[in-house]
Enzyme design. Structure first.
Site, short mmCIF file in Angstrom:
data_model
loop_
_atom_site.label_atom_id
_atom_site.label_comp_id
_atom_site.label_asym_id
_atom_site.label_seq_id
_atom_site.Cartn_x
_atom_site.Cartn_y
_atom_site.Cartn_z
N GLU A 164 35.76 76.35 -14.48
CA GLU A 164 34.98 77.42 -14.21
C GLU A 164 33.68 76.65 -13.28
O GLU A 164 32.28 76.67 -13.73
CB GLU A 164 34.37 78.23 -15.16
N GLU A 352 41.31 81.03 -20.84
CA GLU A 352 39.97 81.78 -21.95
C GLU A 352 40.32 83.14 -21.40
O GLU A 352 40.02 83.93 -20.82
CB GLU A 352 38.91 81.39 -22.00
C1 GCO Z 1 32.21 79.65 -19.94
C2 GCO Z 1 32.73 78.83 -20.98
C3 GCO Z 1 32.96 78.74 -22.02
C4 GCO Z 1 32.20 79.12 -23.25
C5 GCO Z 1 32.92 80.86 -23.25
C6 GCO Z 1 32.21 82.04 -23.67
O1 GCO Z 1 33.91 80.16 -19.87
O2 GCO Z 1 31.96 80.03 -20.14
O3 GCO Z 1 34.38 77.99 -20.56
O4 GCO Z 1 32.36 77.52 -22.56
O5 GCO Z 1 31.64 78.86 -24.41
O6 GCO Z 1 33.60 81.75 -22.10
O7 GCO Z 1 31.09 82.29 -22.56
#
Ligand code: GCO
Length: 443
Positions: A164, A352
């Protein structure tokens, strides 16, 4: 809904700083998150990741639970400053040894390791030299990636270059709410361009060093919609979408920065050197789409450069998670369709997706039905996208265990496995058992 095509990759995701602890153990150098999280006033209730889930010492226990739940794919990140404590120069053998043990234990239990090379924890020594705002980061990062491929490339075949970039550059170098806590447009634009260069350069290094590798990188991807029906709101949504969803994927796809839809991006010019346009592109084997919610946007002359503002889920009085993110399953479908239009990438994985809800222990069990519903609805939308022709071939839950949620500390719980932090006891939530059963019914 059964998966028509075999070999759909079901997994779980995590990140080094959020779970490992051992922040200064066995030769590890400080990262920007070690410094930021131990700076007063930055993190909810002054919490930090010094111990986190104590994964540095308990990784065999956690990966054993993963195997017991028959979860076949595990995405985790490598802490750069555990491998190269100062960011450049000497390699830390104890850091190499730790990740070798993690990788070997995964393989011993029949779990495929998916490695994220950078999940926000830049070595602090590099930040002192400007961090992501220093173009030298391209060389620093390339050398780090090469070290990781040398030591782990014989067994790790699935690689993700960045996690990200929009978030770690935007929140860390513009808003100042994440490490390293820098603010302002200039630091953001410099960091953004150098991160965009690194996602491609890292891909080239892995491809040159690892035989039979499958290389990807991940993108945050909230579904952006106009709040009102006016053309002003529609255009505001286009500008926010260009910033939040297109800024990094389009240069990687060889399309350049989305300057036409967000004029502010013309200010990237001073950081772009001759030949960068070509170097920004790389034909990743896959991209990781990371979606949690949708955002609704209205035109706002009060916000300079963007002329747009997000209308919060709370203000819209919709169902939300502990993060105040709207529960909007259709959003992941829309983002998969959107990213599938970038034809230079062969396939997509959802790397994710998940939700933080309040978890209550009742008689030793955690009946987290809200999380089960969230996951079930979102998986349904992912499989709907697949059925509609999107080449999405996997889904990873964020996250395997509860963990350190950045500026929010330990308050939001995203895990399929509950962590009682004072005792470090693990409790598999009902969602963990549900996911295990779902995977086995949809191999
Ligand atoms: C993100 C990160 C994760 C976060 C998850 C929840 O996407 O921000 O990859 O580290 O912890 O998404 O916010």
């Amino acid at each position: 809904m059964s998966i028509t095509e075999k070999d759909f990759k079901w997994g779980v995701s995590s990140a080094a700083y959020q779970i490992e602890g051992g922040w200064n153990a066995e030769g590890k150098g400080k990262s920007i998150w070690d410094v930021f999280a131990n700076t007063k006033g930055k993190i909810h209730m002054s919490q930090n990741g010094n111990t986190a889930c104590d994964y540095f010492h308990q990784y065999t226990h956690d990966i054993s639970i993963m195997a017991r739940l028959k979860i076949p794919n595990y995405r985790f990140s490598i802490a750069w400053s555990r491998i190269i404590p100062n960011g450049t120069g000497a390699v830390n053998p104890d850091g190499i040894d730790f990740y070798n043990r993690v990788i070997d234990f995964c393989l011993e239990l029949g779990i495929e390791p998916w490695v994220t090379l950078y999940h926000w924890d830049l070595p602090y020594e590099l930040e002192k030299k400007g961090g992501w705002t220093n173009r030298e980061v391209i060389n620093w990062f390339s050398d780090y990636v090469e070290v990781c491929t040398i030591y782990f490339g014989d067994r790790v075949k699935r690689w993700m270059i960045l996690n990200e970039p929009m978030v770690f550059t935007g929140v860390g170098y513009f808003l100042g709410r994440h490490a390293p806590g820098r603010k302002g447009l200039k630091s953001f634009l410099a960091a953004a361009h150098h991160a965009a260069m690194c996602q491609a350069e890292g891909g080239r290094v892995v491809r040159s060093m690892v035989e039979n590798s499958r290389i990807g990188t991940t993108f945050s991807s909230s579904y952006i919609m106009p709040y009102g029906h006016s053309s002003k709101d529609s255009n505001a949504a286009i500008r926010i979408d260009a910033l939040m969803n297109r800024l990094f994927v389009e240069p990687l796809a060889g399309l350049g920065y989305p300057v036409n839809d967000l004029k502010m991006l013309q200010r990237l010019e001073p950081f772009i050197k001759d030949g960068d346009e070509q170097k920004l592109a790389f034909d990743m084997d896959f991209i990781g789409v990371q979606n949690y919610t949708r955002e609704m946007v209205s035109c706002s002359p009060l916000i300079p450069l963007l002329w747009a503002r997000i209308i919060s889920a709370k203000a819209r009085e919709v169902e939300t998670t502990v993060m105040n993110w709207e529960v909007y399953p259709e959003g992941i479908y829309e983002m998969l369709v959107k990213f599938s239009k970038y034809k230079s990438f062969k396939e997509i994985f959802v790397t994710e997706n998940g939700a933080a809800f309040p978890d209550i222990i009742d008689n030793g069990k955690i009946c987290d039905s809200q999380r089960i519903n969230y996951l079930d609805q979102h998986i349904h939308q992912v499989l709907r996208a697949k059925k509609d022709g999107v080449n999405v071939n996997g889904y990873f839950v964020w996250s395997f265990t509860d963990n350190f949620e950045w500026a929010e500390g330990y308050k939001p719980r995203f895990g399929l496995v509950y962590i009682d932090y004072p005792t470090q006891k693990r409790i598999i939530k009902e969602s963990g058992y549900w996911y295990s059963t779902f995977i086995q019914r949809n191999p």
